[in-house]
Scaffold this motif. Structure first.
Motif, mmCIF file in Angstrom:
data_model
loop_
_atom_site.group_PDB
_atom_site.id
_atom_site.type_symbol
_atom_site.label_atom_id
_atom_site.label_comp_id
_atom_site.label_asym_id
_atom_site.label_seq_id
_atom_site.Cartn_x
_atom_site.Cartn_y
_atom_site.Cartn_z
ATOM 1 N N LEU A 336 60.184 17.524 37.836
ATOM 2 C CA LEU A 336 59.047 17.484 36.944
ATOM 3 C C LEU A 336 59.365 16.543 35.793
ATOM 4 O O LEU A 336 60.447 16.613 35.218
ATOM 5 C CB LEU A 336 58.719 18.874 36.394
ATOM 6 C CG LEU A 336 58.712 20.039 37.388
ATOM 7 C CD1 LEU A 336 58.478 21.342 36.663
ATOM 8 C CD2 LEU A 336 57.660 19.819 38.456
ATOM 9 N N ALA A 337 58.428 15.672 35.453
ATOM 10 C CA ALA A 337 58.601 14.723 34.352
ATOM 11 C C ALA A 337 57.670 15.112 33.211
ATOM 12 O O ALA A 337 56.482 15.390 33.447
ATOM 13 C CB ALA A 337 58.318 13.292 34.803
ATOM 14 N N PHE A 338 58.202 15.139 31.994
ATOM 15 C CA PHE A 338 57.428 15.491 30.806
ATOM 16 C C PHE A 338 57.581 14.386 29.774
ATOM 17 O O PHE A 338 58.684 13.862 29.569
ATOM 18 C CB PHE A 338 57.909 16.814 30.193
ATOM 19 C CG PHE A 338 57.859 17.987 31.142
ATOM 20 C CD1 PHE A 338 56.687 18.679 31.346
ATOM 21 C CD2 PHE A 338 58.986 18.376 31.840
ATOM 22 C CE1 PHE A 338 56.630 19.745 32.212
ATOM 23 C CE2 PHE A 338 58.945 19.439 32.720
ATOM 24 C CZ PHE A 338 57.766 20.130 32.909
ATOM 25 N N GLY A 339 56.490 14.051 29.120
ATOM 26 C CA GLY A 339 56.511 13.057 28.054
ATOM 27 C C GLY A 339 55.871 13.617 26.805
ATOM 28 O O GLY A 339 54.811 14.250 26.861
ATOM 29 N N SER A 340 56.512 13.408 25.664
ATOM 30 C CA SER A 340 55.990 13.852 24.371
ATOM 31 C C SER A 340 55.863 12.628 23.475
ATOM 32 O O SER A 340 56.874 12.023 23.091
ATOM 33 C CB SER A 340 56.919 14.895 23.741
ATOM 34 O OG SER A 340 56.470 15.256 22.462
ATOM 35 N N SER A 341 54.633 12.262 23.138
ATOM 36 C CA SER A 341 54.422 11.064 22.332
ATOM 37 C C SER A 341 54.837 11.283 20.884
ATOM 38 O O SER A 341 55.240 10.342 20.203
ATOM 39 C CB SER A 341 52.952 10.649 22.397
ATOM 40 O OG SER A 341 52.118 11.680 21.883
ATOM 41 N N ALA A 342 54.732 12.498 20.393
ATOM 42 C CA ALA A 342 55.104 12.757 19.000
ATOM 43 C C ALA A 342 56.598 12.579 18.775
ATOM 44 O O ALA A 342 57.026 12.153 17.703
ATOM 45 C CB ALA A 342 54.680 14.167 18.599
#
Length: 897
Positions: A336-342
């Motif tokens: 699973l890939a997760f991205g957080s822009s903050a």
């Protein structure tokens, strides 16, 4: 001096905004980083950035099912069609509206794109240069608000959409008998996700309010004695019900026969579930139809994994306090890939083993400084967030982060000897970090708190010096003891830069002077000051220590003879460094003096060139002997940043000021996005808030000690430029007749090296295998020694694949491996990280061969021992049978006698 430096990689920024995507093999993650795209290879532990750029920040990207086409769309709806394998831009296209989602169909024939309230389905472009590569197949209206999500059915005949009007709709790409569309209503907030199950009999929809609806398909015969019930699906809208009923009555035959009446497919709500995450909103979601896994990211930084249709919670994990912007699942459903822009964070999680495959994060704020290690393999960066990060130039990954500082880091320096890096911070400390144990082993402080702006380390590594901003003093410490040795005074302004050479310390200050200090001499007073016409911002010694370069606030670079204290040359760089115009500038870029100076300079490894960068989008390289500009690099083409345009458009000016500076936070849908928690007047803060646009600038430039690359700490991140390896001469590039017949002819002429290299150029595995097996064992050492290093990676990978296919020529394969390692071992050692995966594969192949040979040898040993034992038993049996016979005959003879 070579100038064919090309952009090679972008470090320090792993994710900004937009969606993440896995490659079809599931081994790599494609991540948007500003207006560029980075690819993270999770198996080879390597990352690279594609060489093209969009006009503005990328908000959506899509990869075709076969992994050959990549489409990236920026915030204005302008798209690039890219050949993903060749990293070449094929076409430019404008969708004319901001795109919220786009997806390729599973069969690769269509591309569905959101277009405000509509959906446009395009035919997938080909690889040829065409006048109009994007051909519109059909437009699909129906929603009353913007469409935010798209998903295809497994057979590519239908697609489902989620919209802000709190409904989901199912469309057929082409006409299907008995199907007139479906509207799925009942959610109380935006439908962020909607997907088909693997058998296409169930649909799952996820709302922003944390509700999961399960819809099952039912078939009813159209027309006939039994009409469609008006009280069917309670969630179906009245207009859609009326339209469906009219279509059914029109399709009913006059004779009332039921034999050829089609079936109407209807969707009914079978279950409703709620995530119950303490009022946290759903931000992102992804569904894997093969394993029925649903992954949901929330505004609280928590993500959960549920197994459908039972709605069983497998995992719930908190990543951070910021919301998870994007979620993606690889094709096998394992990662699973997760991205957080903050946070600018990218995570890859293996949910079965509950472990991180990848965990990368850039600097939270701007990157302020950088330094190369002595071997050029590592780069240390410091940021305004107070962190020191070390990046591997071969892999592009950050392998250690030091968060000991409590304020921004302004300067970094590697020790010339040993694995140590020093950092200077505004928190009033100088810290030394051990790169073997990864710890802060020494902290240098002053009697009274000061803020440090620059740093210098003696080449012997015994002394470290730092300059202050507020007291205008230079402090000298002993690295061994950590004690303060001396304090140099004399500057009348903040100390901006320090540099060591042959025991002499040079210091630059805003008092328009550069002073020389004898740190190890008896007389530690300052030598004669070198006066400048403006404030000195940066200094650099030539590698031989005889010439000192200093950049000033008026845009000049002055060169000084250190021994004689005389100026020997100057460069006027105001026009070279002049960048674009900011939206708040009241004068044109040509008349504006802001940013027309160099804040960081560095000599090349041989001292013949000088690289310089500043608060501009340009980085300049000068020839030192002639003082001529050789080349100018533009660090970015991203129009989302300020200071990129040379001319401003008057239509962007409103009564309240420039349109780009208007605070539109009140229009955001999330409450946490509307709240402003920053202090008044603060220009730095959350990078995801676009009230103040980032300005294109370069805060630090450094040349690699090897001279083959240079790096720039910019607003975009750590930009790496290296010599273009593709420009290396290869005589086989000039060959146009590389055919199997020509290869076999070279093989018949016993030109084995030529035949092998030509087979690699051709790329046909059967031909390469035939050439490989035809090379005599006695010539393997010669061919391996003369093999060009450019084809070393291909040769090793072919050898690994040949060993994995249970090749019977074990000794032949081992001979090749031994010769390649013996003749190219040093080259492989210097690029150990680049060849790490293939070396591991070779090791596994050799271990497998050893194990198989051991088993065969053991079996042969047991068989031989069995045969020998059986032979002994047989001989003993024969002896036992002969002895009684002999004794009887002897007895008979005795009786006769």
């Amino acid at each position: 001096m070579k100038l064919n430096y090309k952009f090679s990689n972008l470090c320090g920024t792993v994710y900004k905004r937009g969606n993440l995507a896995f490659t079809p093999d599931g081994n790599s993650v494609v991540s948007p980083v500003g207006n560029r795209v980075s690819v993270f290879d999770l198996v080879s532990n390597k990352s690279f950035t594609l060489p093209f750029e969009n006009r503005k920040d990328i908000v959506r990207l899509a990869l075709s099912p076969n992994g050959t086409l990549l489409i990236t769309v920026d915030e204005d709806g302008r798209a690039l069609l890219v050949n993903f394998h060749r990293k070449v831009v094929l076409h430019h296209f404008n969708f004319k509206t901001p795109v919220r989602d786009l997806q390729f169909s599973p069969n690769g024939r269509y591309l569905a794109v959101t277009h405000d309230k509509h959906v446009h389905v395009w035919k997938t472009p080909g690889f040829t240069l065409e006048f109009a590569p994007f051909v519109l197949h059909k437009k699909y209206p129906g929603h009353y608000d913007d469409v935010v999500h798209l998903a295809w059915s497994p057979d590519s005949r239908f697609f489902i959409t989620g919209s802000k009007d709190m409904s989901a709709r199912i469309y057929a790409v082409d006409h299907v008998d008995g199907f007139y569309g479906a509207v799925l209503t009942g959610h109380k907030d935006t439908v962020l996700g909607a997907w088909f199950s693997k058998n296409m009999k169930t649909v799952y929809t996820v709302g922003r309010d944390g509700a999961l609806f399960e819809w099952n398909m039912e078939s009813e015969m159209e027309g006939g004695d039994k009409k469609l019930s008006d009280g069917g699906d309670p969630d179906e809208s009245a207009p859609n019900k009326k339209r469906r009923t009219q279509a059914a009555e029109k399709a009913q035959p006059a004779d009332g026969a039921l034999t050829k009446r089609p079936f109407v497919k209807r969707w009914r709500t079978s279950a409703r579930h709620y995530f119950m995450q303490n009022h946290a909103k759903v931000v992102s979601a992804a569904f894997h139809a093969g394993s029925n896994l649903l992954v949901v990211g929330f505004t609280s930084g928590i993500f959960g994994i549920w197994e459908l249709p039972d709605f069983t919670n497998i995992h719930t994990l908190s990543i951070s306090q910021k919301k998870i912007t994007s979620v993606a699942i690889n094709p096998t459903g394992e990662w699973l890939a997760f991205g957080s822009s903050a946070l600018g964070q990218l995570l890859v999680w293996e949910w079965q083993s509950e472990s991180y495959i990848l965990k990368q994060q850039g600097h939270h704020h701007d990157m302020s400084c950088l330094s190369y290690s002595q071997d050029g393999q590592f780069v240390a960066t410091g940021g305004d967030d107070g962190k020191v990060k070390l990046w591997n130039t071969q892999t592009g990954f950050c392998f250690v982060t030091f968060a000991d500082h409590t304020a921004g880091v302004n300067a970094l320096e590697f020790a010339k000897q040993g694995q140590v890096v020093f950092s200077a911070s505004l928190d009033g400390t100088i810290r030394a970090f051990d790169l073997i144990r990864y710890r802060n082993f020494r902290t240098f402080t002053t009697p009274t708190p000061v803020q440090f702006s620059c740093l210098a380390v003696d080449p012997s590594g015994e002394v470290v010096c730092a300059g202050s901003v507020d007291t205008f003093e230079i402090f000298v410490w002993s690295v061994q003891t950590g004690k303060l040795l001396d304090i140099f005074t004399g500057h009348e302004g903040p100390v901006s830069a320090l540099a060591f050479s042959d025991g002499m310390l040079a210091s630059a200050s805003w008092d328009k002077s550069v002073r020389m200090w004898d740190v190890f001499g008896r007389d530690r007073g300052a030598q004669e000051a070198l006066e400048h016409p403006a404030e000195v911002l940066s200094i650099a010694y030539r590698p031989d220590g005889k010439v000192l370069a200093a950049s000033t606030l008026d845009g000049q670079v002055l060169f000084w003879n250190v021994a004689e204290g005389k100026q020997v040359g100057s460069i006027e760089g105001r026009k070279d460094i002049a960048g674009g115009r900011k939206v708040s500038d009241r004068m044109t870029a040509a008349n504006n003096s802001a940013g027309k100076h160099f804040t960081s300079i560095c000599f090349t490894a041989d001292g013949s060139g000088l690289i310089a960068g500043g608060n501009s989008k340009f980085v300049c390289i000068y020839d030192v002997p002639t003082k001529v500009l050789l080349k100018r690099f533009q660090i970015s083409q991203n129009l989302s940043m300020d200071g990129m345009k040379d001319f401003l458009n008057s239509k962007d000016m409103t009564e309240a000021g420039p349109r780009a500076e208007l605070d539109e936070a009140g229009d955001n849908s999330d409450l946490e996005d509307r709240q402003d928690i920053s202090l008044p007047g603060v220009q730095k803060g959350d990078a995801s808030l676009r009230k103040t646009r980032p300005v294109a600038r370069t805060k630090g430039v450094r040349f690699s000690p090897t001279g083959r690359s240079w790096a720039a700490a910019s607003t975009e991140g750590l930009l790496m430029y290296s010599l273009d390896e593709t420009l290396l001469f290869d005589p086989f590039d000039l060959e146009l007749d590389i055919t199997p017949e020509a290869i076999y002819e070279s093989l018949a002429d016993r030109e084995y090296l030529k035949a092998l290299v030509m087979s690699f150029r051709l790329g046909e595995k059967p031909v390469t295998r035939r050439v490989y097996n035809a090379i005599p064992v006695d010539d393997v050492a010669l061919v391996a020694r003369e093999l060009p290093v450019r084809y070393l990676d291909r040769m090793l990978r072919f050898l690994v694949a040949h060993m994995d296919n249970n090749s019977p020529r074990v000794q032949f394969d081992l001979t090749w491996a031994t010769c390649l390692l013996r003749h190219h071992g040093r080259y492989l050692k210097d690029r150990g990280l680049e060849f790490a995966s293939v070396i591991r594969g070779l090791q596994k192949g050799m271990a497998r061969s050893y194990e198989e040979l051991s088993n065969v040898c053991n079996d042969n040993t047991y068989n031989i021992e069995y045969l020998l034992t059986a032979q002994k038993q047989t001989e003993k049996g024969r002896e036992t049978e002969v002895e009684p016979t002999t004794s009887i005959e002897e007895i008979n003879m005795d009786m006769v006698i």
